[in-house]
Design a protein around this motif. Structure first.
Motif, PDB file in Angstrom:
ATOM      1  N   LYS A 165       0.705  -1.308   0.169  1.00 27.10           N
ATOM      2  CA  LYS A 165      -0.011   0.003  -0.033  1.00 27.10           C
ATOM      3  C   LYS A 165       0.837   1.188  -0.110  1.00 27.10           C
ATOM      4  O   LYS A 165       0.466   2.282  -0.822  1.00 27.10           O
ATOM      5  N   PHE A 224      -1.416   3.153  -2.534  1.00 27.68           N
ATOM      6  CA  PHE A 224      -2.856   3.075  -2.662  1.00 27.68           C
ATOM      7  C   PHE A 224      -3.460   3.423  -1.305  1.00 27.68           C
ATOM      8  O   PHE A 224      -2.968   3.591  -0.132  1.00 27.68           O
ATOM      9  N   GLY A 226      -5.871  -2.762  -1.993  1.00 27.11           N
ATOM     10  CA  GLY A 226      -5.303  -2.278  -3.279  1.00 27.11           C
ATOM     11  C   GLY A 226      -4.403  -3.542  -3.874  1.00 27.11           C
ATOM     12  O   GLY A 226      -4.380  -3.843  -5.039  1.00 27.11           O
ATOM     13  N   ASN A 266     -10.289  -1.247 -12.922  1.00 27.71           N
ATOM     14  CA  ASN A 266      -9.823  -1.298 -11.319  1.00 27.71           C
ATOM     15  C   ASN A 266      -8.328  -0.739 -11.223  1.00 27.71           C
ATOM     16  O   ASN A 266      -7.844  -0.379 -10.099  1.00 27.71           O
ATOM     17  N   ILE A 311      -7.226   2.161  -8.521  1.00 29.40           N
ATOM     18  CA  ILE A 311      -6.467   2.063  -7.422  1.00 29.40           C
ATOM     19  C   ILE A 311      -5.317   2.879  -7.930  1.00 29.40           C
ATOM     20  O   ILE A 311      -4.609   3.426  -6.768  1.00 29.40           O
ATOM     21  N   HIS A 312      -4.915   3.238  -9.103  1.00 32.91           N
ATOM     22  CA  HIS A 312      -3.786   4.206  -9.340  1.00 32.91           C
ATOM     23  C   HIS A 312      -4.268   5.512  -9.527  1.00 32.91           C
ATOM     24  O   HIS A 312      -3.328   6.648  -9.707  1.00 32.91           O
TER      25      HIS A 312
END
Length: 241
Positions: free
Chosen positions: A37, A42, A47, A105, A109-110
């Motif tokens: 993370k 994240f 993540g 996704n 997350i990015h």
């Protein structure tokens, strides 16, 4: 032979693998997921799970798409079985949709800035449109077309056209729609490549300041995506006047 999508995916897996090899579990106060993370910035520990799932899904769906590219609707046996054609078509469309979800996704997350624009573009690709019309909602496809008699349309696949390797849909038993499956796949792939390039580039810029082996490999993939070829390890670029 690796596709460009596989190259980007393998690059991201390599970055995570290098991080894993350097991680010292005995001396770390937090768990591996916590450190992942922190490494990727994240928002949540989950993540890590989303990242791994995206890697696996992209790999699996690329296998399906490569098989379809090599053997088309008829399959490797070259046996004229209309059922096989339906299975392969539905399989391809489902693979594309799963790949779309995996890439979405990654955008999330990015925290890619233009996420909404890419979501719109993905939803508007012909391959996803075909999937929604015949792979998921053939008996109840939501429509806002002016000539629709109801709040949804119904679609049928023309069996004679499918037997000849073409996609022709019949909407509401009266209007035909034709799709070029090869072009639809190519357009979808180009968009996925663009997104993976942005995601990979963001990680490399943030963690490696656009330096080192991962950055060099990233540059090579981008050049291949733009038309360069590799010959005995050397890149050959083509320029247009």
């Amino acid at each position: 032979m690796e596709t460009i999508i596989e190259k980007y995916n393998n690059l991201q897996k390599e970055i995570l693998s290098d991080f894993s090899l350097k991680w010292d579990g005995e001396n770390c106060e937090k768990t591996f997921r916590d450190d992942v993370k922190k490494f990727y910035c994240f928002e949540k520990r989950f993540g890590w799970n989303i990242l791994l799932n995206a890697f696996y899904v992209i790999d699996d769906t690329e296998f399906a798409k490569k098989s379809f590219k090599e053997f088309d609707l008829q399959g490797p046996s070259r046996h004229r079985d209309v059922g096989e054609r339906y299975l392969r078509l539905y399989g391809l469309l489902n693979a594309a949709y799963q790949q779309k979800l995996a890439v979405v996704n990654l955008l999330e997350i990015h925290k890619v800035i233009n996420k909404k624009q890419f979501l719109k573009k993905l939803g508007e690709t012909n391959l996803i449109i075909i999937r929604n019309k015949i792979g998921a909602h053939s008996t109840n496809f939501f429509s806002t077309k002016d000539d629709s008699e109801h709040k949804f349309d119904v679609y049928e696949i023309s069996r004679p056209e499918l037997e000849n390797g073409r996609i022709r849909l019949l909407r509401n038993q009266k209007d035909f729609e034709n799709y070029n499956l090869e072009n639809s796949i190519n357009d979808f792939n180009k968009l996925i490549e663009e997104i993976l390039s942005i995601v990979s580039g963001k990680v490399i810029k943030k963690k490696f300041k656009d330096k080192g082996k991962h950055y060099k490999e990233y540059q090579i993939i981008n050049e291949i995506r733009n038309g360069a070829i590799l010959v005995n390890g050397n890149r050959i670029k083509f320029t247009t006047k």
